[in-house]
Design a protein around this motif. Structure first.
Motif, PDB file in Angstrom:
ATOM      1  N   GLY A 129       0.802  -1.216   0.000  1.00 45.28           N
ATOM      2  CA  GLY A 129       0.000   0.000   0.000  1.00 45.28           C
ATOM      3  C   GLY A 129       0.832   1.261   0.000  1.00 45.28           C
ATOM      4  N   ALA A 130       1.849   1.316  -0.843  1.00 48.73           N
ATOM      5  CA  ALA A 130       2.761   2.471  -0.893  1.00 48.73           C
ATOM      6  C   ALA A 130       2.090   3.661  -1.574  1.00 48.73           C
ATOM      7  CB  ALA A 130       4.043   2.088  -1.637  1.00 48.73           C
ATOM      8  N   ASP A 131       2.261   4.827  -0.966  1.00 47.03           N
ATOM      9  CA  ASP A 131       1.722   6.085  -1.496  1.00 47.03           C
ATOM     10  C   ASP A 131       2.856   7.085  -1.667  1.00 47.03           C
ATOM     11  OD1 ASP A 131      -1.163   5.435  -1.311  1.00 47.03           O
ATOM     12  OD2 ASP A 131      -0.787   5.436   0.843  1.00 47.03           O
ATOM     13  N   ALA A 189      14.960  -4.201  -0.359  1.00 51.43           N
ATOM     14  CA  ALA A 189      13.772  -3.664   0.305  1.00 51.43           C
ATOM     15  C   ALA A 189      12.611  -3.444  -0.654  1.00 51.43           C
ATOM     16  CB  ALA A 189      14.113  -2.354   1.011  1.00 51.43           C
ATOM     17  N   GLY A 190      12.869  -3.483  -1.964  1.00 48.87           N
ATOM     18  CA  GLY A 190      11.796  -3.339  -2.936  1.00 48.87           C
ATOM     19  C   GLY A 190      11.811  -2.046  -3.721  1.00 48.87           C
ATOM     20  N   ARG A 212      13.162  13.426   1.165  1.00 44.56           N
ATOM     21  CA  ARG A 212      13.593  12.048   1.317  1.00 44.56           C
ATOM     22  C   ARG A 212      12.437  11.200   1.868  1.00 44.56           C
ATOM     23  NH1 ARG A 212      16.824  15.697   1.661  1.00 44.56           N
ATOM     24  NH2 ARG A 212      15.912  16.474   3.580  1.00 44.56           N
ATOM     25  N   VAL A 213      12.248  10.031   1.255  1.00 37.85           N
ATOM     26  CA  VAL A 213      11.286   9.066   1.775  1.00 37.85           C
ATOM     27  C   VAL A 213      12.005   7.737   1.935  1.00 37.85           C
ATOM     28  CG1 VAL A 213       9.261  10.198   0.788  1.00 37.85           C
ATOM     29  CG2 VAL A 213      10.462   8.461  -0.550  1.00 37.85           C
ATOM     30  N   GLU A 214      11.555   6.973   2.896  1.00 42.98           N
ATOM     31  CA  GLU A 214      12.193   5.690   3.194  1.00 42.98           C
ATOM     32  C   GLU A 214      11.197   4.565   2.997  1.00 42.98           C
ATOM     33  OE1 GLU A 214      14.746   3.553   6.798  1.00 42.98           O
ATOM     34  OE2 GLU A 214      13.418   5.235   7.242  1.00 42.98           O
ATOM     35  N   MET A 215      11.660   3.474   2.403  1.00 42.01           N
ATOM     36  CA  MET A 215      10.839   2.287   2.313  1.00 42.01           C
ATOM     37  C   MET A 215      10.894   1.553   3.641  1.00 42.01           C
ATOM     38  SD  MET A 215      11.217   0.729  -1.497  1.00 42.01           S
ATOM     39  CE  MET A 215       9.614  -0.045  -1.253  1.00 42.01           C
ATOM     40  N   ARG A 216       9.717   1.303   4.204  1.00 40.30           N
ATOM     41  CA  ARG A 216       9.655   0.641   5.506  1.00 40.30           C
ATOM     42  C   ARG A 216       8.412  -0.224   5.565  1.00 40.30           C
ATOM     43  NH1 ARG A 216       9.689   4.735  10.326  1.00 40.30           N
ATOM     44  NH2 ARG A 216      11.664   5.291   9.272  1.00 40.30           N
ATOM     45  N   ASP A 217       8.618  -1.521   5.775  1.00 34.89           N
ATOM     46  CA  ASP A 217       7.506  -2.472   5.886  1.00 34.89           C
ATOM     47  C   ASP A 217       6.572  -2.404   4.684  1.00 34.89           C
ATOM     48  OD1 ASP A 217       8.457  -3.285   8.403  1.00 34.89           O
ATOM     49  OD2 ASP A 217       7.372  -1.654   9.390  1.00 34.89           O
ATOM     50  N   GLY A 218       7.132  -2.241   3.508  1.00 34.00           N
ATOM     51  CA  GLY A 218       6.339  -2.258   2.291  1.00 34.00           C
ATOM     52  C   GLY A 218       5.624  -0.968   1.973  1.00 34.00           C
ATOM     53  N   PRO A 272       8.153   9.544   5.397  1.00 33.54           N
ATOM     54  CA  PRO A 272       9.129  10.634   5.306  1.00 33.54           C
ATOM     55  C   PRO A 272      10.358  10.322   6.137  1.00 33.54           C
ATOM     56  CG  PRO A 272       6.929  11.475   5.794  1.00 33.54           C
ATOM     57  CD  PRO A 272       6.871   9.988   5.967  1.00 33.54           C
ATOM     58  N   LEU A 273      11.501  10.762   5.641  1.00 31.99           N
ATOM     59  CA  LEU A 273      12.765  10.527   6.363  1.00 31.99           C
ATOM     60  C   LEU A 273      13.290  11.858   6.914  1.00 31.99           C
ATOM     61  CD1 LEU A 273      14.910   8.372   7.054  1.00 31.99           C
ATOM     62  CD2 LEU A 273      16.086   9.042   4.952  1.00 31.99           C
TER      63      LEU A 273
END
Length: 227
Positions: free
Chosen positions: A28-30, A47-48, A216-222, A226-227
């Motif tokens: 469910g990435a936005d 991480a995808g 910056r955005v971080e991929m976390r748990d799919g 924001p980072l």
């Protein structure tokens, strides 16, 4: 409010769905990338982030969710229209340059334009201008094997910009370079992006490079946070 150049809404993606070895990559990435904005996508290997970039660039399709480029929702488009959008509106840069070895630098940058219907003289003139903008005007007639790693990647940047896309997607674009060359090449990329005013989503695990981008955005748990 201006329509974002890229909008990802509720993107889900799994490999081997429904099987014992199912791997859920995106849950469910936005994300929105505004016009002229450069966004760093920060994530470790595996991480995808490549999957997300491929979906954003219409090289792959999500299991659920929507991709919109310049306001066009991709699930509503025909395959032909998606191909045109991918060719004209999206530029790709990978960790490895993927230049065609039998062609010179200027030919590599001209080819996407020729594929899109540009005349030879027009394509060559634009390719030369792009190469000059990254300091490679005098290397235009060299084949990839005669160029350094940093030079090869700068040619790859020019090729990605050749058709004047609205969106640049880059997957670890300096990952194969030493730190000093990486800094130089990334500077050339950012200068080219700023000069053309396009939007960019650049995947990296290098926090120093990420800090030089607008957001910056971080991929976390799919998902993306924001980072």
């Amino acid at each position: 409010m201006n329509e974002p150049v890229l909008r990802l809404s509720g993107i889900r993606k799994a490999y081997n769905p429904g099987k014992p070895n199912e791997v859920v990559v995106l849950r469910g990435a936005d994300l929105e990338v505004a016009r002229g904005e450069v966004v760093a996508l920060v994530a470790p290997s595996g991480a995808g982030k490549s999957t997300l970039l491929h979906i954003a660039g219409l090289l792959d399709t999500p299991d659920a969710g929507e991709v919109a480029i310049a306001g066009e929702v991709m699930s509503r488009q025909s395959d032909r229209r998606r191909t045109i959008i991918r060719r004209q509106e999206v530029g790709f840069v990978y960790q490895f340059h993927h230049l065609l070895p039998e062609f010179t630098a200027i030919e590599n940058v001209s080819l996407p334009q020729r594929a899109d219907g540009a005349a030879r003289a027009e394509a060559t003139a634009r390719a030369q201008g792009l190469l000059e903008s990254v300091g490679l005007g005098d290397r235009a007639s060299h084949r990839p094997a005669a160029l350094s790693g940093g030079e090869q990647q700068r040619v790859a940047f020019c090729r990605a910009m050749a058709n004047r896309p609205k969106l640049l997607l880059a997957d670890e674009p300096t990952g194969n370079l030493d730190p000093a060359t990486s800094d130089t090449v990334f500077g050339a990329l950012m200068a080219l992006v700023r000069e053309t005013g396009l939007s960019a989503l650049i995947a990296t695990h290098n926090l120093d490079l990420a800090a030089r981008m607008d957001r910056r955005v971080e991929m976390r748990d799919g998902g993306l946070v924001p980072l």
